[in-house]
Design a protein around this motif. Structure first.
Motif, PDB file in Angstrom:
ATOM      1  N   ASN A 222       0.994  -0.948  -0.059  1.00 46.53           N
ATOM      2  CA  ASN A 222      -0.455  -0.213  -0.020  1.00 46.53           C
ATOM      3  C   ASN A 222       0.237   1.026   0.004  1.00 46.53           C
ATOM      4  N   ASN A 223       2.343   0.801   0.794  1.00 44.28           N
ATOM      5  CA  ASN A 223       3.172   1.696   0.230  1.00 44.28           C
ATOM      6  C   ASN A 223       4.341   1.147   1.307  1.00 44.28           C
ATOM      7  N   TRP A 224       4.020  -0.044   1.480  1.00 46.73           N
ATOM      8  CA  TRP A 224       5.254  -0.280   2.750  1.00 46.73           C
ATOM      9  C   TRP A 224       5.128  -1.875   2.157  1.00 46.73           C
ATOM     10  N   GLY A 225       6.467  -2.645   2.647  1.00 46.09           N
ATOM     11  CA  GLY A 225       6.347  -3.692   2.877  1.00 46.09           C
ATOM     12  C   GLY A 225       8.079  -4.465   3.259  1.00 46.09           C
ATOM     13  N   VAL A 226       7.605  -5.499   4.529  1.00 46.01           N
ATOM     14  CA  VAL A 226       8.729  -6.125   4.495  1.00 46.01           C
ATOM     15  C   VAL A 226       9.147  -7.164   4.319  1.00 46.01           C
ATOM     16  N   PHE A 227      10.152  -7.849   4.420  1.00 48.52           N
ATOM     17  CA  PHE A 227      10.732  -8.936   3.737  1.00 48.52           C
ATOM     18  C   PHE A 227      11.815  -9.739   4.924  1.00 48.52           C
ATOM     19  N   TYR A 228      12.041 -10.896   5.042  1.00 48.98           N
ATOM     20  CA  TYR A 228      13.116 -11.233   6.227  1.00 48.98           C
ATOM     21  C   TYR A 228      12.988 -12.522   6.002  1.00 48.98           C
ATOM     22  N   LYS A 229      14.336 -13.187   5.821  1.00 47.50           N
ATOM     23  CA  LYS A 229      14.744 -14.332   5.337  1.00 47.50           C
ATOM     24  C   LYS A 229      13.846 -14.913   4.482  1.00 47.50           C
ATOM     25  N   GLY A 230      13.163 -14.138   3.469  1.00 45.90           N
ATOM     26  CA  GLY A 230      12.889 -14.769   2.118  1.00 45.90           C
ATOM     27  C   GLY A 230      11.659 -14.643   2.723  1.00 45.90           C
ATOM     28  N   LYS A 231      10.313 -14.597   3.848  1.00 43.31           N
ATOM     29  CA  LYS A 231       9.434 -14.268   3.776  1.00 43.31           C
ATOM     30  C   LYS A 231       8.789 -12.657   3.873  1.00 43.31           C
ATOM     31  N   PHE A 232       7.578 -12.985   3.190  1.00 47.18           N
ATOM     32  CA  PHE A 232       7.302 -11.621   3.433  1.00 47.18           C
ATOM     33  C   PHE A 232       6.693 -11.585   5.196  1.00 47.18           C
ATOM     34  N   GLU A 233       6.562 -10.567   6.047  1.00 43.18           N
ATOM     35  CA  GLU A 233       6.573 -10.013   7.049  1.00 43.18           C
ATOM     36  C   GLU A 233       5.343  -9.248   7.426  1.00 43.18           C
ATOM     37  N   THR A 234       5.472  -8.161   6.636  1.00 45.52           N
ATOM     38  CA  THR A 234       4.092  -7.244   6.530  1.00 45.52           C
ATOM     39  C   THR A 234       4.036  -6.080   6.016  1.00 45.52           C
ATOM     40  N   VAL A 235       2.721  -5.632   5.896  1.00 45.74           N
ATOM     41  CA  VAL A 235       2.234  -4.443   5.044  1.00 45.74           C
ATOM     42  C   VAL A 235       2.232  -3.040   5.625  1.00 45.74           C
ATOM     43  N   ASN A 236       2.311  -2.739   7.600  1.00 43.95           N
ATOM     44  CA  ASN A 236       2.432  -2.230   8.312  1.00 43.95           C
ATOM     45  C   ASN A 236       4.100  -1.760   8.268  1.00 43.95           C
ATOM     46  N   LEU A 237       4.006  -0.055   8.457  1.00 42.52           N
ATOM     47  CA  LEU A 237       5.127   0.268   8.919  1.00 42.52           C
ATOM     48  C   LEU A 237       5.560  -0.058  10.461  1.00 42.52           C
ATOM     49  N   LEU A 238       6.846   0.032  11.010  1.00 47.83           N
ATOM     50  CA  LEU A 238       7.191  -0.287  11.847  1.00 47.83           C
ATOM     51  C   LEU A 238       7.324   0.542  12.919  1.00 47.83           C
ATOM     52  N   PRO A 239       6.720   0.841  13.055  1.00 52.92           N
ATOM     53  CA  PRO A 239       6.190   1.962  14.455  1.00 52.92           C
ATOM     54  C   PRO A 239       7.849   2.411  15.510  1.00 52.92           C
ATOM     55  N   ASP A 240       7.714   1.175  15.615  1.00 51.32           N
ATOM     56  CA  ASP A 240       8.997   1.386  16.755  1.00 51.32           C
ATOM     57  C   ASP A 240      10.406  -0.042  16.672  1.00 51.32           C
ATOM     58  N   ILE A 241      11.414   0.635  17.517  1.00 49.61           N
ATOM     59  CA  ILE A 241      12.917  -0.783  16.951  1.00 49.61           C
ATOM     60  C   ILE A 241      11.785  -2.126  17.291  1.00 49.61           C
ATOM     61  N   SER A 242      11.073  -1.937  18.354  1.00 45.39           N
ATOM     62  CA  SER A 242      10.903  -3.044  19.397  1.00 45.39           C
ATOM     63  C   SER A 242      10.159  -4.281  17.918  1.00 45.39           C
ATOM     64  N   VAL A 243       9.375  -3.384  17.441  1.00 43.70           N
ATOM     65  CA  VAL A 243       8.107  -4.257  16.034  1.00 43.70           C
ATOM     66  C   VAL A 243       9.853  -5.003  15.246  1.00 43.70           C
ATOM     67  N   LEU A 244      10.151  -4.129  14.662  1.00 45.18           N
ATOM     68  CA  LEU A 244      12.222  -4.788  14.031  1.00 45.18           C
ATOM     69  C   LEU A 244      12.552  -6.362  14.563  1.00 45.18           C
ATOM     70  N   LYS A 245      12.726  -5.906  16.637  1.00 42.12           N
ATOM     71  CA  LYS A 245      13.032  -6.672  16.900  1.00 42.12           C
ATOM     72  C   LYS A 245      12.559  -7.933  16.630  1.00 42.12           C
ATOM     73  N   ARG A 246      11.375  -8.049  16.950  1.00 38.31           N
ATOM     74  CA  ARG A 246      10.492  -8.955  16.849  1.00 38.31           C
ATOM     75  C   ARG A 246      10.902 -10.122  15.401  1.00 38.31           C
ATOM     76  N   ILE A 247      10.701  -9.282  14.512  1.00 39.20           N
ATOM     77  CA  ILE A 247      10.439  -9.437  13.245  1.00 39.20           C
ATOM     78  C   ILE A 247      12.374 -10.221  12.911  1.00 39.20           C
ATOM     79  N   LEU A 248      13.245  -9.530  13.136  1.00 41.80           N
ATOM     80  CA  LEU A 248      15.277  -9.970  13.122  1.00 41.80           C
ATOM     81  C   LEU A 248      14.786 -11.513  14.192  1.00 41.80           C
ATOM     82  N   LYS A 249      14.459 -12.029  15.078  1.00 42.58           N
ATOM     83  CA  LYS A 249      14.294 -12.978  15.793  1.00 42.58           C
ATOM     84  C   LYS A 249      14.241 -14.179  15.220  1.00 42.58           C
ATOM     85  N   LYS A 250      12.882 -13.985  14.602  1.00 40.73           N
ATOM     86  CA  LYS A 250      12.829 -14.978  14.273  1.00 40.73           C
ATOM     87  C   LYS A 250      13.543 -15.833  12.729  1.00 40.73           C
TER      88      LYS A 250
END
Length: 250
Positions: A222-250
């Motif tokens: 919709n204006n944003w898309g996040v992939f990590y380890k080859g998998k699509f994670e979210t269309v949501n913006l990441l409002p703070d670092i804690s959300v990013l850290k949760r993704i990176l722990k996967k």
């Protein structure tokens, strides 16, 4: 309750406020980026209609053929945002804005209106339960829970591009696709870049700066898309670092 609305035009875009960050008292680089992006879209039939007041009350939509999303269909409108927040909720503004879009679609002989949704409502997407009250229905889905909602006026249906259905890419690093349609994008990109640089996280930030790139994306957008380890994670913006850290722990 104010009932006066205004549409952004090439003549007034420099002076009219952009609703999303109306509460910000500081200079915001995302606003200038958004204005520049909008300036190029208005001539393509993009509509930004807002309450003529200092409020977060607006709808933003465009002809699907010119909308920066990997969705295909003939003669549809695509709704990027329909937003009413704060004390302006419950006053009928959302209904007025949606009815305006519907009337515009009928007047121009459009086949219908569509928008991005999900099985579970996402924070950065318009309220799909509200859209369903107008007759929007699910017309396509992805394997990772996103839905294409549409209100057809002639029986035809839009669909997701085939390349987004699985939501997978080869790269294993953090990949973020973004454009400047949302004023919050720029600060989000800068925040994530800083964190990745400080913590040695491999990351690529890919600006979607043309319609062609948007239509060929490997994920819902919709204006944003996040992939990590080859998998699509979210269309949501990441409002703070804690959300990013949760993704990176996967």
């Amino acid at each position: 309750m104010s009932t006066e609305f205004v549409n952004l035009t090439p003549e007034n875009i420099a002076s009219e406020h952009l609703c999303c960050i109306i509460r910000s008292k500081k200079a915001h680089p995302g606003i200038d980026a958004k204005r520049q992006w909008l300036s190029g879209r208005l001539k393509e039939g993009h509509v930004f209609r807002k309450l003529n007041a200092k409020a977060t009350v607006f709808i933003e939509y465009a002809p699907l053929e010119k909308a920066w999303v990997p969705i295909i269909g003939d003669n549809y409108y695509y709704v990027y945002c329909l937003w009413v927040s704060g004390n302006d909720k419950g006053k009928g503004y959302g209904k007025s804005l949606m009815e305006y879009c519907l009337a515009d679609a009928r007047e121009k002989g459009k086949s219908g209106i569509c928008m991005l949704g999900a099985k579970k409502q996402k924070h950065w997407l318009s309220d799909q339960s509200f859209a369903r009250k107008f007759g929007f229905e699910v017309v396509d889905v992805t394997e990772n829970g996103y839905e294409l909602l549409a209100l057809s006026l002639d029986g035809t249906k839009p669909q997701f591009s085939q390349n987004i259905k699985r939501g997978e890419i080869e790269s294993r690093e953090l990949i973020i696709y973004y454009d400047m349609q949302c004023p919050f994008v720029l600060q989000n990109v800068e925040m994530i870049k800083r964190y990745c640089e400080m913590n040695g996280v491999p990351a690529s930030f890919i600006q979607v700066d043309t319609l062609e790139k948007a239509k060929e994306l490997p994920c819902v957008f919709n204006n944003w898309g996040v992939f990590y380890k080859g998998k699509f994670e979210t269309v949501n913006l990441l409002p703070d670092i804690s959300v990013l850290k949760r993704i990176l722990k996967k």
